[in-house]
Design an enzyme around this catalytic site. Structure first.
Site, PDB file in Angstrom:
ATOM      1  N   SER A  62      -3.864   6.490  14.102  1.00 54.25           N
ATOM      2  CA  SER A  62      -4.226   7.674  13.321  1.00 54.25           C
ATOM      3  C   SER A  62      -4.584   8.823  14.247  1.00 54.25           C
ATOM      4  O   SER A  62      -5.129   8.608  15.344  1.00 54.25           O
ATOM      5  CB  SER A  62      -5.448   7.321  12.469  1.00 54.25           C
ATOM      6  OG  SER A  62      -6.026   8.478  11.923  1.00 54.25           O
TER       7      SER A  62
ATOM      8  N   GLY B  52       0.816  -1.225   0.000  1.00 56.74           N
ATOM      9  CA  GLY B  52       0.000   0.000   0.000  1.00 56.74           C
ATOM     10  C   GLY B  52       0.843   1.267   0.000  1.00 56.74           C
ATOM     11  O   GLY B  52       2.077   1.227  -0.152  1.00 56.74           O
ATOM     12  N   TYR B  53       0.156   2.373   0.164  1.00 52.48           N
ATOM     13  CA  TYR B  53       0.796   3.694   0.046  1.00 52.48           C
ATOM     14  C   TYR B  53       1.922   3.883   1.076  1.00 52.48           C
ATOM     15  O   TYR B  53       3.098   4.040   0.705  1.00 52.48           O
ATOM     16  CB  TYR B  53      -0.298   4.760   0.199  1.00 52.48           C
ATOM     17  CG  TYR B  53       0.176   6.192   0.254  1.00 52.48           C
ATOM     18  CD1 TYR B  53       1.129   6.675  -0.642  1.00 52.48           C
ATOM     19  CD2 TYR B  53      -0.359   7.072   1.195  1.00 52.48           C
ATOM     20  CE1 TYR B  53       1.538   8.003  -0.592  1.00 52.48           C
ATOM     21  CE2 TYR B  53       0.041   8.401   1.246  1.00 52.48           C
ATOM     22  CZ  TYR B  53       0.997   8.862   0.358  1.00 52.48           C
ATOM     23  OH  TYR B  53       1.385  10.173   0.417  1.00 52.48           O
ATOM     24  N   ILE B  54       1.598   3.845   2.349  1.00 50.42           N
ATOM     25  CA  ILE B  54       2.628   4.101   3.363  1.00 50.42           C
ATOM     26  C   ILE B  54       3.561   2.890   3.461  1.00 50.42           C
ATOM     27  O   ILE B  54       4.780   3.028   3.627  1.00 50.42           O
ATOM     28  CB  ILE B  54       1.983   4.425   4.730  1.00 50.42           C
ATOM     29  CG1 ILE B  54       0.986   5.584   4.588  1.00 50.42           C
ATOM     30  CG2 ILE B  54       3.065   4.781   5.750  1.00 50.42           C
ATOM     31  CD1 ILE B  54       0.118   5.835   5.811  1.00 50.42           C
TER      32      ILE B  54
ATOM     33  N   TYR C 175     -14.302   3.468  11.211  1.00 51.90           N
ATOM     34  CA  TYR C 175     -12.864   3.371  10.912  1.00 51.90           C
ATOM     35  C   TYR C 175     -12.040   3.830  12.121  1.00 51.90           C
ATOM     36  O   TYR C 175     -11.159   3.122  12.602  1.00 51.90           O
ATOM     37  CB  TYR C 175     -12.498   4.214   9.673  1.00 51.90           C
ATOM     38  CG  TYR C 175     -11.001   4.438   9.574  1.00 51.90           C
ATOM     39  CD1 TYR C 175     -10.156   3.396   9.207  1.00 51.90           C
ATOM     40  CD2 TYR C 175     -10.427   5.670   9.899  1.00 51.90           C
ATOM     41  CE1 TYR C 175      -8.768   3.584   9.158  1.00 51.90           C
ATOM     42  CE2 TYR C 175      -9.056   5.867   9.860  1.00 51.90           C
ATOM     43  CZ  TYR C 175      -8.233   4.821   9.484  1.00 51.90           C
ATOM     44  OH  TYR C 175      -6.873   5.007   9.462  1.00 51.90           O
TER      45      TYR C 175
ATOM     46  N   LYS D 289      -9.331   1.883  15.080  1.00 57.92           N
ATOM     47  CA  LYS D 289      -7.995   2.305  15.534  1.00 57.92           C
ATOM     48  C   LYS D 289      -7.977   2.441  17.058  1.00 57.92           C
ATOM     49  O   LYS D 289      -7.043   1.989  17.717  1.00 57.92           O
ATOM     50  CB  LYS D 289      -7.603   3.638  14.882  1.00 57.92           C
ATOM     51  CG  LYS D 289      -7.392   3.551  13.382  1.00 57.92           C
ATOM     52  CD  LYS D 289      -6.227   2.647  13.011  1.00 57.92           C
ATOM     53  CE  LYS D 289      -6.008   2.533  11.529  1.00 57.92           C
ATOM     54  NZ  LYS D 289      -5.133   1.436  11.139  1.00 57.92           N
TER      55      LYS D 289
ATOM     56  N   THR E 266      -6.971  10.478  13.940  1.00 58.42           N
ATOM     57  CA  THR E 266      -8.431  10.444  14.050  1.00 58.42           C
ATOM     58  C   THR E 266      -8.865  10.042  15.467  1.00 58.42           C
ATOM     59  O   THR E 266      -9.967  10.392  15.897  1.00 58.42           O
ATOM     60  CB  THR E 266      -9.026   9.503  12.964  1.00 58.42           C
ATOM     61  OG1 THR E 266     -10.408   9.783  12.837  1.00 58.42           O
ATOM     62  CG2 THR E 266      -8.832   8.045  13.283  1.00 58.42           C
TER      63      THR E 266
ATOM     64  N   LEU F  13      -7.697  15.213   0.185  1.00 59.30           N
ATOM     65  CA  LEU F  13      -7.465  16.491  -0.484  1.00 59.30           C
ATOM     66  C   LEU F  13      -6.367  16.443  -1.552  1.00 59.30           C
ATOM     67  O   LEU F  13      -6.594  16.865  -2.693  1.00 59.30           O
ATOM     68  CB  LEU F  13      -7.108  17.550   0.572  1.00 59.30           C
ATOM     69  CG  LEU F  13      -6.819  18.942   0.008  1.00 59.30           C
ATOM     70  CD1 LEU F  13      -8.065  19.533  -0.642  1.00 59.30           C
ATOM     71  CD2 LEU F  13      -6.297  19.865   1.099  1.00 59.30           C
TER      72      LEU F  13
ATOM     73  N   ASN G 276      -6.431  -3.137  -1.769  1.00 61.21           N
ATOM     74  CA  ASN G 276      -6.385  -1.701  -2.083  1.00 61.21           C
ATOM     75  C   ASN G 276      -5.006  -1.314  -2.613  1.00 61.21           C
ATOM     76  O   ASN G 276      -4.523  -0.209  -2.359  1.00 61.21           O
ATOM     77  CB  ASN G 276      -6.714  -0.877  -0.820  1.00 61.21           C
ATOM     78  CG  ASN G 276      -7.045   0.561  -1.155  1.00 61.21           C
ATOM     79  OD1 ASN G 276      -7.711   0.831  -2.167  1.00 61.21           O
ATOM     80  ND2 ASN G 276      -6.585   1.480  -0.342  1.00 61.21           N
TER      81      ASN G 276
END
Ligand code: NAD
Ligand code: WQD
Length: 338
Positions: free
Chosen positions: A124, A10-12, A148, A152, A126, A199, A35
């Site tokens: 996160s 994945g991305y990270i 979500y 976490k 979050t 974003l 994903n």
């Protein structure tokens, strides 16, 4: 010494594989590619000139995971694998709880069977909900507003219980702020499915002409220009934070939590302006109503990570934009059709 990286395609995860390999670690990735795309790992090999082992398995498949622990000499784990779309988690809570929580329980159970008790977990910002003040410190009260985020927060609590039950575990929970950007090679980056929720991928797709205009979710927040303020952090800085966390796990025992952010807040309009300068294009935007669940301002106090991990973010907002734009230009369709 092999590090098992769950969600490493994945991305990270892919950026972290690069930094682990560059630091001399052997890396074993497990990912079900729900994903992501295996192409990211081919590019990790290209960037580093080193091998990364890959097993396409689901964390929910306990026997497949057990097999990997039999085959590989795993020393520690970095656990990225999980579903991460806030909006989707509201409509699919069962999928999120099952994948993120059960997946982690299975992972920890297999780790315990093999006596592997060192883990770095992707949490996160979050989990801070809507903080009363900023910058946010690790000891601020925690609260969440969507499934979500709840996965976490629940997993952080589960890790505390695991540690309380057996002090041989060494656990670092990293609370990421807003990771953006891409590797400077332009070979790996963020590859969202469909229309991006976040974003920066949205801005890069407007800049490249894939999308017409950005919707800015609210200009009436209590912030300097009325748009939301966040702590954007270059994904390579974030990846380097994981290398520091692995070093710390090996040297200092216990359970720890760290914010990984820059400590600087930028507004949506700051981001549009910074990106526009870098890509030398106007980014057309319209002001839209606030997005439900969004908060006005969120940025980290990252001093604990500096003190205890010896880590701080080094890359500027300009570098984040330059690298995100290079990735977008070189890979207009992400990893697809590779
Ligand atoms: P990502 O979706 O790019 O990476 C997650 C990887 O996990 C994917 O490759 C996916 O295929 C894999 N995966 C998911 N469920 C799996 C399962 N059951 N078995 C095997 N593989 C599975 O996301 P990312 O942005 O790289 O995020 C990595 C972690 O960091 C996630 O846990 C995410 O919640 C957390 N995080 C991300 C952000 C962010 O803004 N990107 C912010 C804070 C925390
Ligand atoms: C940033 C700012 C939006 C899109 C999310 C998750 C969080 C964490 C990181 C995983 C906000 C505004 C956005 C758009 C906009 N992920 N915006 N137009 O919401 O801070 O955090 O990713 O753990 O849990 O919630 O990131 O990039 O979606 O939004 O105006 O099209 O940009 O309102 O102010 P967010 P984001």
């Amino acid at each position: 010494m092999s590090i098992l990286v769950t969600g490493g395609a994945g991305y990270i995860g892919s950026h972290t594989c690069v930094e682990l390999l560059n630091s001399g670690y052997e890396v074993v990735v497990v990912d079900n590619l729900c994903n992501s795309n295996e192409e990211s790992l081919k590019r990790v090999r290209k960037i580093t000139g080193k091998e990364v082992k890959f097993y396409k398995i689901d964390l929910l498949d306990k026997s497949a995971l057990t097999e990997i622990f039999h085959k590989e000499n795993i020393d520690s784990v970095i656990h990225f694998a999980g579903l991460k779309a806030v909006g989707e988690s509201v409509s699919k809570p069962l999928e999120y709880y099952y994948n993120n929580i059960t997946g982690t329980l299975i992972l920890c159970d297999v780790m315990r069977q093999f006596g592997v008790k060192d883990i770095v977990f992707s949490s996160s910002a979050t989990v801070y909900g809507n903080p009363a003040t900023v910058p946010i410190k690790e000891n601020f009260p925690l609260s969440v507003t969507n499934p979500y985020g709840r996965t976490k927060l629940m997993l952080e609590e589960i890790f505390r219980d695991i540690y309380n039950g057996d002090h041989n575990w060494n656990i670092i929970m990293l609370r990421y702020f807003n990771p953006i950007g891409a590797h400077e090679s332009g070979l790996i980056g963020e590859d969202p499915n469909g229309i991006p929720n976040n974003l920066v991928p949205f801005i890069t797709q407007v800049a490249s002409g894939k999308l017409n205009e950005l919707g800015i979710y609210g200009n009436d927040y209590d912030t300097p220009d009325g748009s939301g303020v966040r702590d954007y952090i270059h994904v390579v800085d974030l990846a380097l934070g994981h290398v520091k966390a692995i070093e710390r796990l090996h040297n200092k025992h216990g359970i720890f939590v760290y914010n990984l952010g820059t400590g600087i807040g930028y507004s949506v309009l700051d981001m549009v302006n910074a990106f526009s300068k870098v890509c030398e294009k106007e980014i057309p935007y319209v002001i839209k109503p606030r997005r439900p669940g969004d908060i006005a301002t969120c940025y980290a106090d990252a001093s604990l990570a500096k003190k205890e991990l010896g880590w701080s973010a080094q890359r500027s907002l300009k570098e984040m934009c330059v690298d995100a734009w290079r990735w977008q230009k070189n890979n207009p369709n992400g990893y697809q059709n590779q």
